[in-house]
Design an enzyme around this catalytic site. Structure first.
Site, mmCIF file in Angstrom:
data_model
loop_
_atom_site.group_PDB
_atom_site.id
_atom_site.type_symbol
_atom_site.label_atom_id
_atom_site.label_comp_id
_atom_site.label_asym_id
_atom_site.label_seq_id
_atom_site.Cartn_x
_atom_site.Cartn_y
_atom_site.Cartn_z
ATOM 1 N N CYS A 1 -78.621 40.398 55.698
ATOM 2 C CA CYS A 1 -77.768 40.956 54.648
ATOM 3 C C CYS A 1 -77.022 42.195 55.129
ATOM 4 O O CYS A 1 -75.914 42.483 54.665
ATOM 5 C CB CYS A 1 -78.611 41.293 53.421
ATOM 6 N N CYS B 1 -82.502 43.432 54.514
ATOM 7 C CA CYS B 1 -82.867 42.648 55.698
ATOM 8 C C CYS B 1 -81.718 42.625 56.710
ATOM 9 O O CYS B 1 -80.565 42.956 56.398
ATOM 10 C CB CYS B 1 -83.258 41.224 55.311
ATOM 11 N N GLN C 1 -111.997 23.183 42.745
ATOM 12 C CA GLN C 1 -111.280 21.954 42.442
ATOM 13 C C GLN C 1 -111.621 21.526 41.003
ATOM 14 O O GLN C 1 -112.235 22.277 40.269
ATOM 15 C CB GLN C 1 -111.644 20.869 43.456
ATOM 16 N N GLY D 1 -108.131 20.162 54.868
ATOM 17 C CA GLY D 1 -108.306 19.235 53.760
ATOM 18 C C GLY D 1 -107.000 18.739 53.174
ATOM 19 O O GLY D 1 -106.846 17.549 52.885
ATOM 20 N N ASP E 1 -106.518 27.438 56.924
ATOM 21 C CA ASP E 1 -106.962 26.436 55.964
ATOM 22 C C ASP E 1 -107.938 25.494 56.660
ATOM 23 O O ASP E 1 -108.132 25.552 57.866
ATOM 24 C CB ASP E 1 -105.776 25.682 55.372
ATOM 25 N N SER E 2 -108.563 24.629 55.894
ATOM 26 C CA SER E 2 -109.651 23.807 56.435
ATOM 27 C C SER E 2 -109.180 22.502 57.029
ATOM 28 O O SER E 2 -109.938 21.819 57.724
ATOM 29 C CB SER E 2 -110.653 23.503 55.320
ATOM 30 N N CYS F 1 -80.351 43.836 49.220
ATOM 31 C CA CYS F 1 -81.378 43.495 50.217
ATOM 32 C C CYS F 1 -81.136 44.264 51.511
ATOM 33 O O CYS F 1 -80.005 44.386 51.982
ATOM 34 C CB CYS F 1 -81.360 41.992 50.492
ATOM 35 N N HIS G 1 -84.260 36.581 56.071
ATOM 36 C CA HIS G 1 -83.917 37.023 54.714
ATOM 37 C C HIS G 1 -84.972 36.589 53.697
ATOM 38 O O HIS G 1 -85.452 37.404 52.895
ATOM 39 C CB HIS G 1 -82.559 36.481 54.286
ATOM 40 N N GLY H 1 -105.830 22.334 44.579
ATOM 41 C CA GLY H 1 -105.498 21.169 43.771
ATOM 42 C C GLY H 1 -104.392 21.397 42.761
ATOM 43 O O GLY H 1 -104.250 20.615 41.814
ATOM 44 N N ASP I 1 -112.447 20.828 51.747
ATOM 45 C CA ASP I 1 -112.544 20.267 50.397
ATOM 46 C C ASP I 1 -111.795 18.950 50.326
ATOM 47 O O ASP I 1 -110.966 18.636 51.190
ATOM 48 C CB ASP I 1 -111.992 21.247 49.350
ATOM 49 N N ASP J 1 -99.828 31.642 49.485
ATOM 50 C CA ASP J 1 -99.141 31.087 50.651
ATOM 51 C C ASP J 1 -98.253 29.962 50.175
ATOM 52 O O ASP J 1 -98.532 29.330 49.151
ATOM 53 C CB ASP J 1 -100.144 30.555 51.684
#
Length: 384
Positions: free
Chosen positions: A319, A316, A199, A92, A89-90, A314, A345, A226, A143, A276
């Site tokens: 689990c 994982c 934005q 911002g 990311d920037s 699951c 998990h 935003g 931004d 994300d």
């Protein structure tokens, strides 16, 4: 960068994103590695749970350890031992989070370092320089993240400042890339990518103005910024539906900072490719676990004697090997293993969800999958 859409089902898409450090199948979720590490898990464990791209935080890596330290390793990949793609990311949003401690001008953002109090200036050019040193596969423009709530006038001024900054980022990036590509990267034939950020707050026409400005500049991909800054779910859905449909179809689409499993399914239905969020890792450390049948707060007393696995469906490590009772115990005594198992998990859950979404689009069964997903998550009635 190369982006290829393989299948669509309504607005939902399944695609491949080819980057300098590997291929990524979309829709994709990117775990957040704020300081060059996804909290509580190793790069090997990330690969094992299906993670193919992670997010690094420009702001925090700028402050500690500093871009020069990371550049001495050849970039963030070697520094943190991760061979796959990275998006940075920037800075911002982190500057936005400083609130009254920062001052925004045409030049950039002045603020006091939260680490040592040094007076710092983050400009579009400096953000690009830092991200170049990190050698991220995908770089985000700097931004101005519009606060919520804000008047239409304030929102418009903020959005147009972001557009001017985006143009400065693009100019710096192009000048730098000519020099960069002539050297070590030329042999790879795959320059790192620069994404623009739409934005405009909760105002559709301002979102349109922002997107028109960004597309006239030209970027490798486009993000919606935003959102998830305090607005209602109704407003978030309205702006997402309006904006996603207008993003260029031949470029990857990224919804920043979102979100819950339900948010992701809804956004994939709107045509978003990339996500994300801190939720799976942060919630894991606080004992909030995602399952197919709703969310489990493992600290609750009801799990003290519960010998069942966390989620029987699951696969994982947590689990497969441990009971809810054991995970409850670890959480109550603040044992670090609890944070690790919970994180493994939650990330496995998210990456499994993304794989199922990709398959549903490829098989053109997305609507059926989305409905079954919502129904299964509702089965418990309420989060446990």
């Amino acid at each position: 960068m190369k982006f290829t859409v393989h299948a669509t089902d309504g607005a939902a898409r399944a695609a491949t994103l080819e980057l300098a450090h590997g291929k990524v199948e979309t829709p994709v979720f990117m775990p957040i590695g704020t300081y060059g590490a996804v909290k509580a898990v190793s790069p090997a464990e990330l690969l094992e749970n299906g993670t193919r791209i992670i997010l690094g935080n420009t702001f925090h890596l700028w402050l500690r350890p500093g871009p020069e330290v990371i550049a001495a390793h050849g970039g963030l990949h070697r520094f943190m031992g991760w061979s796959g793609p990275i998006l940075t990311d920037s800075g911002g949003y982190q500057v936005f989070s400083l609130g009254e401690l920062r001052k925004i001008t045409e030049e950039g953002v002045r603020f006091a370092s939260p680490v040592n109090g040094d007076r710092l200036l983050l400009t579009p050019e400096e953000s690009m320089r830092i991200q170049r040193a990190l050698n991220a596969d995908i770089v985000m423009v700097l931004d101005d993240c519009t606060p919520y709530p804000a008047s239409e006038r304030e929102t418009g001024e903020s959005m147009r400042l972001s557009l001017r900054w985006a143009l400065r980022c693009k100019r710096w990036w192009e000048d730098s890339r000519r020099e960069f590509d002539a050297g070590a990267r030329a042999a790879e034939g795959n320059a790192n990518a620069l994404f623009g950020i739409v934005q405009g707050g909760m105002v559709e026409r301002l979102r349109d103005e922002s997107l028109a400005g960004l597309t006239s500049i030209g970027f490798d991909g486009y993000a919606i910024g935003g959102l998830s800054v305090g607005e209602s779910k109704r407003d978030k859905r309205r702006i997402l539906a309006h904006t996603a449909a207008r993003l260029p179809a031949d470029k990857p689409r990224y919804l920043m900072g979102v979100g819950t499993p339900e948010d992701i399914v809804e956004a994939v239905a709107a045509g978003i490719d990339m996500f994300d969020c801190v939720l799976p890792t942060r919630n894991a450390r606080n004992g909030w676990l995602f399952t197919r049948r709703g969310d489990i707060k493992i600290r609750n007393a009801r799990y003290r004697d519960d010998t069942r696995s966390l989620d029987e469906s699951c696969g994982c490590y947590a689990c497969a090997h441990f009971s809810r009772s054991y995970l409850h115990h670890l959480q109550k005594v603040n044992e670090i293993l609890g944070a690790r198992l919970n994180t493994l998990h939650n990330l496995h859950y998210y990456q499994t969800l993304m794989g199922e979404l990709r398959n549903a689009v490829a098989e053109r069964k997305f609507a059926d999958y989305a409905e079954a997903f919502r129904e299964e998550r509702r089965k418990s009635g309420k989060n446990e």
